[in-house]
Design an enzyme around this catalytic site. Structure first.
Site, PDB file in Angstrom:
ATOM      1  N   VAL A  75       0.866  -1.408   0.007  1.00 50.09           N
ATOM      2  CA  VAL A  75       0.059  -0.056  -0.038  1.00 50.09           C
ATOM      3  C   VAL A  75       0.841   1.030   0.033  1.00 50.09           C
ATOM      4  CG1 VAL A  75      -2.050  -0.947   1.162  1.00 50.09           C
ATOM      5  CG2 VAL A  75      -0.207  -0.074   2.501  1.00 50.09           C
ATOM      6  N   TYR A 167       3.166   3.737  15.912  1.00 50.01           N
ATOM      7  CA  TYR A 167       1.801   3.290  15.530  1.00 50.01           C
ATOM      8  C   TYR A 167       0.648   4.187  15.929  1.00 50.01           C
ATOM      9  CZ  TYR A 167      -2.435  -0.034  15.591  1.00 50.01           C
ATOM     10  OH  TYR A 167      -3.296  -0.795  15.610  1.00 50.01           O
ATOM     11  N   THR A 202      -7.586 -10.488  17.071  1.00 45.41           N
ATOM     12  CA  THR A 202      -6.909 -11.302  15.952  1.00 45.41           C
ATOM     13  C   THR A 202      -5.747 -11.951  16.192  1.00 45.41           C
ATOM     14  OG1 THR A 202      -5.904  -9.133  15.434  1.00 45.41           O
ATOM     15  CG2 THR A 202      -8.084  -9.115  14.913  1.00 45.41           C
TER      16      THR A 202
HETATM   17  N1  LIG Z   1      -6.397  -6.175  15.987  1.00 48.86           N
HETATM   18  C1  LIG Z   1      -6.530  -5.188  16.764  1.00 48.86           C
HETATM   19  O1  LIG Z   1      -6.725  -5.251  18.127  1.00 48.86           O
HETATM   20  C2  LIG Z   1      -6.780  -3.706  16.232  1.00 48.86           C
HETATM   21  C3  LIG Z   1      -7.098  -2.794  16.979  1.00 48.86           C
HETATM   22  C4  LIG Z   1      -7.167  -1.553  16.350  1.00 48.86           C
HETATM   23  C5  LIG Z   1      -6.757  -1.234  15.124  1.00 48.86           C
HETATM   24  N2  LIG Z   1      -6.436  -2.525  14.207  1.00 48.86           N
HETATM   25  C6  LIG Z   1      -5.931  -2.226  13.000  1.00 48.86           C
HETATM   26  O2  LIG Z   1      -6.936  -3.083  12.104  1.00 48.86           O
HETATM   27  C7  LIG Z   1      -6.196  -3.263  11.201  1.00 48.86           C
HETATM   28  C8  LIG Z   1      -6.039  -4.726  10.703  1.00 48.86           C
HETATM   29  O3  LIG Z   1      -5.587  -5.525  11.923  1.00 48.86           O
HETATM   30  P1  LIG Z   1      -5.480  -6.878  12.122  1.00 48.86           P
HETATM   31  O4  LIG Z   1      -4.906  -7.214  13.613  1.00 48.86           O
HETATM   32  O5  LIG Z   1      -6.537  -7.628  11.619  1.00 48.86           O
HETATM   33  O6  LIG Z   1      -3.903  -7.093  11.218  1.00 48.86           O
HETATM   34  P2  LIG Z   1      -3.366  -8.237  10.576  1.00 48.86           P
HETATM   35  O7  LIG Z   1      -2.000  -7.901  10.836  1.00 48.86           O
HETATM   36  O8  LIG Z   1      -3.684  -9.566  10.849  1.00 48.86           O
HETATM   37  O9  LIG Z   1      -3.668  -8.034   8.961  1.00 48.86           O
HETATM   38  C9  LIG Z   1      -3.104  -6.930   8.248  1.00 48.86           C
HETATM   39  C10 LIG Z   1      -3.030  -7.345   6.852  1.00 48.86           C
HETATM   40  O10 LIG Z   1      -2.482  -6.143   6.189  1.00 48.86           O
HETATM   41  C11 LIG Z   1      -1.674  -6.522   5.351  1.00 48.86           C
HETATM   42  N3  LIG Z   1      -0.471  -5.582   5.201  1.00 48.86           N
HETATM   43  C12 LIG Z   1       0.751  -5.131   6.143  1.00 48.86           C
HETATM   44  N4  LIG Z   1       1.294  -4.063   5.766  1.00 48.86           N
HETATM   45  C13 LIG Z   1       0.801  -4.133   4.273  1.00 48.86           C
HETATM   46  C14 LIG Z   1       1.241  -3.276   3.091  1.00 48.86           C
HETATM   47  N5  LIG Z   1       2.398  -2.575   3.164  1.00 48.86           N
HETATM   48  N6  LIG Z   1       0.766  -3.386   1.950  1.00 48.86           N
HETATM   49  C15 LIG Z   1      -0.347  -4.279   2.004  1.00 48.86           C
HETATM   50  N7  LIG Z   1      -0.589  -4.971   2.899  1.00 48.86           N
HETATM   51  C16 LIG Z   1      -0.232  -5.067   4.229  1.00 48.86           C
HETATM   52  C17 LIG Z   1      -0.663  -7.654   6.174  1.00 48.86           C
HETATM   53  O11 LIG Z   1       0.130  -8.752   5.231  1.00 48.86           O
HETATM   54  C18 LIG Z   1      -1.877  -8.386   6.989  1.00 48.86           C
HETATM   55  O12 LIG Z   1      -2.577  -9.533   5.915  1.00 48.86           O
HETATM   56  C19 LIG Z   1      -4.983  -2.507  11.132  1.00 48.86           C
HETATM   57  O13 LIG Z   1      -4.789  -1.242  10.502  1.00 48.86           O
HETATM   58  C20 LIG Z   1      -4.675  -2.277  12.650  1.00 48.86           C
HETATM   59  O14 LIG Z   1      -3.568  -1.267  12.887  1.00 48.86           O
HETATM   60  C21 LIG Z   1      -6.364  -3.447  14.846  1.00 48.86           C
END
Ligand SMILES: NC(=O)c1ccc[n+]([C@@H]2O[C@H](COP(=O)([O-])OP(=O)(O)OC[C@H]3O[C@@H](n4cnc5c(N)ncnc54)[C@H](O)[C@@H]3O)[C@@H](O)[C@H]2O)c1
Length: 271
Positions: A75, A167, A202
């Site tokens: 991205v 972050y 997750t």
């Molecule tokens: N899990 C939580 O508790 C939580 C809480 C708040 C916010 N978030 C946000 O939600 C979103 C998803 O979280 P998750 O825990 O499901 O994450 P995850 O890490 O399991 O999934 C993220 C996906 O994004 C992809 N990714 C990472 N960098 C990338 C890049 N440069 N280009 C394309 N793809 C890329 C990864 O390969 C992965 O498949 C994130 O933005 C995270 O910051 C998560």
């Protein structure tokens, strides 16, 4: 022909989910979002830095009876994103929804985080929004509208108990980027909103918690996360996906430039 009772709230829409995969086996927010958007009738372009992760999300959409295209792109790479959008347009002819879901982080405060890690985190979490919006806003404008949903974190609005500076700062920027873009594109029918997930269960979180605590204490550490939340549990990726799907849909037709907290009451706890 639509099956009786089928959810058609996103019928005819094409959704690009950036960061569609999962860091480890299980349901991430992106993977659950792909399936949720598809269950509501959208065709899904599952974009991820890892092709296998994109293909896995696309496969789940197809298992759910939907249509999906898997594309590999970083991205933060404008050329790769242009190629991904071109591929999506070749397949579906339009893009109505962007879910900017890709996010990375690294634990550390001002004295711990390297400049290299800082820059990469801002590029993936924030510059990516500029890249995707520049590509998609002209398309959406020409189509008569669209919906962009960015994914922030409660770390973007509160201190979450440990230093996660790069972050947290990036996730604050995600919110403000969406607010600014919403103003700029409101007259074009392009709505821009942010979902702010709290503590979501997750695979990435389990991995992070495992890294920070003794593996034997993983269950206890996860239970401690549950206890922090007024509702007594972490959220599921499906609960975040539902919020994304709502903001992406015409049900949210008068909602732009705002945030939807999906945190089980956590942010309000000591407010
Ligand atoms: N899990 C939580 O508790 C939580 C809480 C708040 C916010 N978030 C946000 O939600 C979103 C998803 O979280 P998750 O825990 O499901 O994450 P995850 O890490 O399991 O999934 C993220 C996906 O994004 C992809 N990714 C990472 N960098 C990338 C890049 N440069 N280009 C394309 N793809 C890329 C990864 O390969 C992965 O498949 C994130 O933005 C995270 O910051 C998560």
């Amino acid at each position: 022909m639509t099956a009786a009772g089928a959810d058609t709230r996103l019928a005819g829409k094409i959704a690009l989910v950036a960061g569609a995969g999962t860091s480890a086996a299980g349901w991430s927010i992106g993977r659950a979002s792909c399936v949720t958007l598809a269950r509501r009738g959208a065709a899904v372009v599952a974009l991820d830095a890892h092709l296998a992760a994109a293909e896995d999300a696309a496969h789940e959409v197809e298992l759910a009876g939907g249509s999906a295209l898997a594309v590999q792109a970083d991205v933060a790479d404008p050329d790769a994103m242009q190629a991904a959008v071109d591929a999506a347009l070749r397949r579906y002819g339009r893009i109505d929804i962007l879910q900017a879901n890709a996010g990375i982080g690294k634990v550390g405060g001002p004295e711990e985080i390297s400049l290299q890690d800082w820059d990469r985190i801002q590029q993936v979490n924030v510059t990516s929004l500029l890249i995707a919006t520049r590509l998609l806003a002209p398309l959406m404008r020409a189509q008569g509208g669209g919906a962009i949903v960015t994914v922030s974190s409660i770390a973007g609005i509160r201190y979450t108990g440990y230093p996660h500076l790069a972050y947290s700062v990036s996730k604050a920027a995600v919110i403000h980027f969406a607010r600014m873009a919403a103003q700029q594109y409101a007259a074009d029918g392009i709505r821009v909103n942010t979902v702010i997930p709290g503590l979501i269960d997750t695979p990435r979180v389990a991995q992070n918690v495992a890294r920070m605590f003794d593996p034997d204490d993983l269950q206890a550490a996860m239970a401690a996360r549950d206890r922090q939340v007024p509702m007594g549990r972490m959220g599921t990726p499906w609960e975040v996906a539902n919020a994304v799907a709502f903001l992406a849909s015409d049900e949210a037709s008068y909602i732009t430039g705002t945030e939807l907290l999906v945190d089980g009451g956590l942010t309000g706890k000591y407010a």
